[in-house]
Design an enzyme around this catalytic site. Structure first.
Site: not given
Ligand code: 5RP
Length: 226
Positions: A31-32, A85, A87, A100, A106
């Site tokens: 989301s970020t 982002g 966690d 995610g 990533e």
């Protein structure tokens, strides 16, 4: 918008200061990172000239929908700056990522980046990693074997389930084991142990990768260095 979400937008906005004309930009997932990609899209619309490499299909689809130019590692082997982002953000910017499910791409994007900048709201800062279940991406055939080896370390794990039902399948066609580690006393040692298991593709511990984290609390952004 709830306060945590608003803080994510503030952190994402701040990270735009590190993006300049001509750069290859790594796009994170979650989301970020989504807020960042949307804000970047506005900059591109206003004339910013960049190319992007995404860390998930979802982020690439979003970038494409916003007309953010897309490249790949054959054309552009070095990323100037990657924004993503996390966690959990622990001491020395050790991270847990993969909530995610995009941890493999990533990590590829972060590893190819000259600068890897984390964007987050302040809830992600922790004194020790491990409360958030550590995601481990595994080849489906090997999942039961890896689960047993992780259990031998005293850590229980579960195959992640998709919200739509059935096992969650990553962009690369693998499974995710979410590992309930509890406080991770020695992230380096745990990373090495998990890495050594045949069938593990990648784990969500990102150690010595991030240069800085932009952490928003309300409208204020703190820059956290190693
Ligand atoms: C996805 C990730 C994300 O960066 C992480 O889950 C944080 O997500 P969000 O910004 O939605 O809190 O690692 O695999």
């Amino acid at each position: 918008m709830d306060p945590a979400e608003a803080a994510k937008v503030v952190a994402a906005q701040k990270s735009l200061e590190f993006v300049r004309d001509g750069m290859v930009v790594g796009l994170g997932s979650g989301s970020t990172a989504t807020h960042f990609i949307k804000l970047l899209g506005e900059k591109v619309k206003a004339g910013l000239k960049i190319r992007s490499i995404s860390s998930s299909r979802a982020s690439e689809d979003l970038a494409r929908s916003l007309s953010i130019p897309i490249t790949d590692f054959r054309q552009s082997p070095v990323i100037d700056v990657a924004i993503d982002g996390a966690d959990e953000i622990g001491p020395h910017l050790a991270l847990v990522k993969g909530g995610g499910g995009a941890l493999l791409r990533e990590k590829i994007v972060a590893s190819a980046a000259k600068r890897f900048i984390v964007v987050a709201d302040s809830s992600k800062i922790v004194p020790r990693l491990g409360k958030f279940p550590l995601p481990v991406e595994v080849i489906p055939m090997a999942a039961p074997l890896v689960e047993k080896q992780i259990l031998a370390l005293g850590i229980s794990s579960k195959v992640r389930q998709a919200k739509t039902g059935g096992e969650y399948i990553t962009d690369e066609g693998n499974l995710i084991l979410d590992c309930s580690c509890g406080e991770i006393a020695d992230p380096e040692a745990l990373a090495a142990s998990i890495r050594a298991m045949v069938g593990v593709v990648e784990h969500g511990l990102f150690l010595n990768m991030a240069e800085m984290a932009l952490v928003a609390d309300g409208a204020e952004v703190k820059t956290v260095y190693k």
